[in-house]
Each structure stands twice: as structure tokens, then as C-alpha cells.
Write a protein that holds these residues in place. Structure first.
Motif: not given
Length: 112
Positions: A86-112
Motif C-alpha cells: 500500500g504505501p508504495h502503490l502508484l497505480s493499477v491497470a486492468l486489461q479486460e479485453t484487447e481494447k479495454n483497459r482501466f487505470i486507477c492511480s493514487r493521483s492525477d499522474k498515471v505511471y502505467v
């Protein structure tokens, strides 16, 4: 300049969405977790303990509703935030299909 580390994991789950013509269907999800360097020692164990047993081979609607990719990415981020990573986590990116990817990040900056 900031450099982040990432780990990629694969899990399989099924879900159904109201109004979706396929009804219950499954996906091979690719999950990428981005974190600061000092989180490397916690990444695999946090995934194995906090994410994999709750999602792999499961019905997502039993965990979150609606079981959309957006909601799932947010749920994964929240779960990992409570883990040793947790204290080191920046973001997660979840790819559901070839075209669909969802990103959730700690801030407005996305590191994925």
C-alpha cells in the motif's frame, strides 16, 4: 525523473452486466501493478494474498456490483492499498479485453 516498477499478473473470472447481450461471460484479465522501487519485496505476496484468492476463478458479481472493469480496478486498488504494498502503490491497470483497459492511480499522474 521518477522511475516506477511494475508487475503483471493474469487471472480469470466471470461476470454479468445488466443489459449486456452475452449474459454471464468470462475474461482473462491482465493486471499490472505499478509501485515505487522499495515496494518490490511486497508486490508478489500482496497480489497472492489480497487479490488472487478473491478474484481468480470467481464470479465478480459476488464481490462488486456492478461488476464493471472500472469498478474492479478501483476495488483492486483499494485492496492493495490495505496490503503491505500500500504505501508504495502508484497505480493499477486492468486489461479486460484487447481494447479495454482501466487505470486507477493514487493521483492525477498515471505511471502505467
Amino acid at each position: 525523473m521518477r522511475v516506477s516498477f511494475g508487475r503483471r499478473y493474469l487471472f480469470q473470472s466471470v461476470h454479468s452486466l445488466s443489459g449486456f447481450r452475452e449474459g454471464r461471460h468470462g475474461h482473462h484479465f491482465f493486471l499490472e501493478i505499478q509501485f515505487l522501487q522499495d515496494g518490490l519485496e511486497f508486490a508478489d505476496s500482496s497480489y497472492r494474498e489480497f487479490i488472487e484468492p478473491k478474484l481468480h476463478g470467481r464470479v465478480l458479481n459476488d464481490i462488486i456490483e456492478p461488476a464493471t472493469g472500472e469498478k474492479l480496478a478501483q476495488w483492486i486498488f483499494a485492496e492493495l492499498s490495505r496490503s503491505p504494498l500500500g504505501p508504495h502503490l502508484l497505480s493499477v491497470a486492468l486489461q479486460e479485453t484487447e481494447k479495454n483497459r482501466f487505470i486507477c492511480s493514487r493521483s492525477d499522474k498515471v505511471y502505467v
